[in-house]
Design a protein around this motif. Sequence first.
Motif, mmCIF file in Angstrom:
data_model
loop_
_atom_site.group_PDB
_atom_site.id
_atom_site.type_symbol
_atom_site.label_atom_id
_atom_site.label_comp_id
_atom_site.label_asym_id
_atom_site.label_seq_id
_atom_site.Cartn_x
_atom_site.Cartn_y
_atom_site.Cartn_z
ATOM 1 N N ALA A 1 -4.063 29.664 35.586
ATOM 2 C CA ALA A 1 -4.716 29.992 34.385
ATOM 3 C C ALA A 1 -6.124 29.118 34.424
ATOM 4 N N LYS A 2 -6.101 27.769 35.046
ATOM 5 C CA LYS A 2 -7.152 26.858 34.814
ATOM 6 C C LYS A 2 -8.227 27.209 36.236
ATOM 7 N N ALA A 3 -7.594 27.874 37.175
ATOM 8 C CA ALA A 3 -8.502 27.629 38.420
ATOM 9 C C ALA A 3 -9.719 28.633 38.449
ATOM 10 N N ALA A 4 -10.629 28.120 39.105
ATOM 11 C CA ALA A 4 -11.757 28.962 39.270
ATOM 12 C C ALA A 4 -11.678 29.988 40.198
ATOM 13 N N ASP A 5 -12.344 31.126 40.266
ATOM 14 C CA ASP A 5 -12.243 32.298 41.189
ATOM 15 C C ASP A 5 -12.090 31.891 42.450
ATOM 16 N N SER A 6 -12.667 31.059 43.018
ATOM 17 C CA SER A 6 -12.461 30.504 44.507
ATOM 18 C C SER A 6 -11.163 30.338 44.827
ATOM 19 N N GLU A 7 -10.373 29.588 43.841
ATOM 20 C CA GLU A 7 -9.220 29.194 44.062
ATOM 21 C C GLU A 7 -8.075 30.272 43.651
ATOM 22 N N ARG A 8 -8.224 31.125 42.985
ATOM 23 C CA ARG A 8 -7.519 32.070 42.278
ATOM 24 C C ARG A 8 -6.605 32.531 43.346
ATOM 25 N N LYS A 9 -6.909 33.240 44.291
ATOM 26 C CA LYS A 9 -5.957 33.849 45.533
ATOM 27 C C LYS A 9 -5.069 32.967 46.067
ATOM 28 N N ARG A 10 -5.513 31.784 46.321
ATOM 29 C CA ARG A 10 -4.442 30.605 46.642
ATOM 30 C C ARG A 10 -3.344 30.356 45.790
ATOM 31 N N LEU A 11 -4.001 30.422 44.590
ATOM 32 C CA LEU A 11 -2.811 29.943 43.597
ATOM 33 C C LEU A 11 -1.796 31.188 43.332
ATOM 34 N N GLU A 12 -2.410 32.239 43.278
ATOM 35 C CA GLU A 12 -1.790 33.584 43.053
ATOM 36 C C GLU A 12 -0.539 33.487 43.983
ATOM 37 N N LYS A 13 -0.982 33.044 45.401
ATOM 38 C CA LYS A 13 0.012 33.233 46.390
ATOM 39 C C LYS A 13 0.970 32.162 46.252
ATOM 40 N N GLU A 14 0.838 30.966 45.707
ATOM 41 C CA GLU A 14 1.557 29.764 45.655
ATOM 42 C C GLU A 14 2.418 30.274 44.384
ATOM 43 N N ALA A 15 2.067 30.819 43.327
ATOM 44 C CA ALA A 15 2.776 31.230 42.065
ATOM 45 C C ALA A 15 3.968 32.377 42.358
ATOM 46 N N ARG A 16 3.527 33.139 43.511
ATOM 47 C CA ARG A 16 4.388 34.175 43.884
ATOM 48 C C ARG A 16 5.551 33.499 44.611
ATOM 49 N N GLU A 17 5.230 32.810 45.693
ATOM 50 C CA GLU A 17 6.179 31.946 46.322
ATOM 51 C C GLU A 17 7.117 31.151 45.591
ATOM 52 N N ALA A 18 6.396 30.372 44.563
ATOM 53 C CA ALA A 18 7.435 29.581 43.650
ATOM 54 C C ALA A 18 8.170 30.455 42.875
ATOM 55 N N HIS A 19 7.808 31.689 42.359
ATOM 56 C CA HIS A 19 8.745 32.429 41.567
ATOM 57 C C HIS A 19 9.833 33.152 42.382
ATOM 58 N N VAL A 20 9.457 33.465 43.652
ATOM 59 C CA VAL A 20 10.397 34.165 44.828
ATOM 60 C C VAL A 20 11.498 33.019 45.100
ATOM 61 N N ALA A 21 11.254 31.905 45.232
ATOM 62 C CA ALA A 21 12.015 30.758 45.421
ATOM 63 C C ALA A 21 12.963 30.273 44.225
ATOM 64 N N ALA A 22 12.369 30.664 42.922
ATOM 65 C CA ALA A 22 13.298 30.284 41.816
ATOM 66 C C ALA A 22 14.423 31.438 41.693
ATOM 67 N N MET A 23 14.010 32.705 41.938
ATOM 68 C CA MET A 23 14.787 33.747 41.752
ATOM 69 C C MET A 23 15.977 33.560 42.885
ATOM 70 N N GLU A 24 15.571 33.284 44.090
ATOM 71 C CA GLU A 24 16.637 33.162 45.375
ATOM 72 C C GLU A 24 17.446 31.679 44.793
ATOM 73 N N ALA A 25 16.977 30.812 44.197
ATOM 74 C CA ALA A 25 17.705 29.769 43.922
ATOM 75 C C ALA A 25 18.820 30.138 42.671
ATOM 76 N N GLU A 26 18.356 30.988 41.980
ATOM 77 C CA GLU A 26 19.303 31.151 40.656
ATOM 78 C C GLU A 26 20.297 32.406 41.374
ATOM 79 N N VAL A 27 20.019 32.909 42.455
ATOM 80 C CA VAL A 27 20.967 34.012 43.130
ATOM 81 C C VAL A 27 22.117 32.899 43.696
ATOM 82 N N ILE A 28 21.703 31.657 44.380
ATOM 83 C CA ILE A 28 22.474 30.814 45.076
ATOM 84 C C ILE A 28 23.573 30.370 43.976
ATOM 85 N N GLU A 29 22.968 29.900 42.964
ATOM 86 C CA GLU A 29 23.755 29.180 41.674
ATOM 87 C C GLU A 29 24.875 30.569 41.203
#
Length: 420
Positions: free
Chosen positions: A54-82
């Motif tokens: 939300a705070k990122a400049a346009d130049s960083e947005r793509k990188r942060l979007e990728k990190e956000a997607r990866e973090a979300h996937v990791a959270a969902m996979e961890a919930e499955v394990i639990e």
Amino acid sequence: MARRGFFAELQHQSRVAARERERDERDAVRRHVAAVKRTEQAKKDWERAKTQLAKAADSERKRLEKEAREAHVAAMEAEVIERNGKLEQIYGEIDSLLASTLGVDDYVDLNSLRVEVTHPPFDRTDLEVPLPQPSRMLLPNEPVLTLPDPPTGLASFFGKKKYAEAVENAQQAHERALVEWRAVCRDVLARHQKAEDVHARDEARRLDALRSERERYAKECAARESEAADRNRRLDELIVNLGYGTVDAIQEYVSIVLSNSVYPDHFQAAHEFEFDPSPAELRLRVLVPGPGEISAIKSYKYTKATDEITSTSLSQKECRDRYAGAINQIALRSFHEVFESDRRGLIKTISLEVGTNTIDPATGRPTYVPFVIAAAERESFLAFELSAVVPALTLGRLGAAVSKNPYSLIATERSGVRRS
């Protein structure tokens, strides 16, 4: 048929509380295992990524979007394990209903149920502290008459009248000061007296409240003493009556034993029983959850494409086998717990039913469906090594009637089993 008695209910509540404490402790430990750590960390990463995005400049947005997607996937996979870990725990407890009781001595020393009263400390010690006395109010100094110095020299001859006037003025001023001083003193003394009166009133109220609270505390202590004495008296009666082998005492003891048999939250069992003194036989019915109350989920999985957590179901055979296995284990567990606890051998035989209450699909009315009907004699059953048996085969050796498919609510046949 007999149900849970006074001491049995106390024991049951104690065991339930202990089980909940153990479960909380296990959960506390489990929260520290890798799966939960990954879940918590993944969720934090996901939240942090969203904030940064939300705070990122346009130049960083793509990188942060990728990190956000990866973090979300990791959270969902961890919930499955639990979730899968919880499923594994539930099925493990159901599959070990018999094994979980074999390491426990089911005998109950009734003297261990005796209570000793421990009173909590008096909870109004604040009332035991006297209120501080009001501070003494100081009176102002009394005004002092100060007369003018008498004239000297020629002034003493020509200024007598003026001096006399000055003396008179000083005396009048002193009289006025005295009047004001006396008024101030009266006011100070009045205020001090009022403070003394308020203190005396509040102190009397404190003492009244302290007396009342001590009386209340004494009554509560007396009530605890009386309750404990009554409970111990009833316990003494139970011990004496059990020594004589009275029916009520035997049923109360069995109730205590079965109340100690705490089942998992997801597979609760209830007991109904009656002791027949003539053949020294306990007629016992164990009510278990219906198959619809048992989870049929095999596992959970996360699909990235749909961003969903979905579940796969156990096969019908797996559900049938687990439910039938639980029923067979409960039957042997019930025999074992009663016979092992009865060190005096007051109960010679047990006739047992294991079944469930359900709704008859043909009538829509409540009905009872028996799954196992069995009988066992004390000496022959205690000769079994239950840690090494196959429950279904043991029930067969006992000549039990067993439902062919309890998962489909198929009742067993009552014929062929000895019934007293």
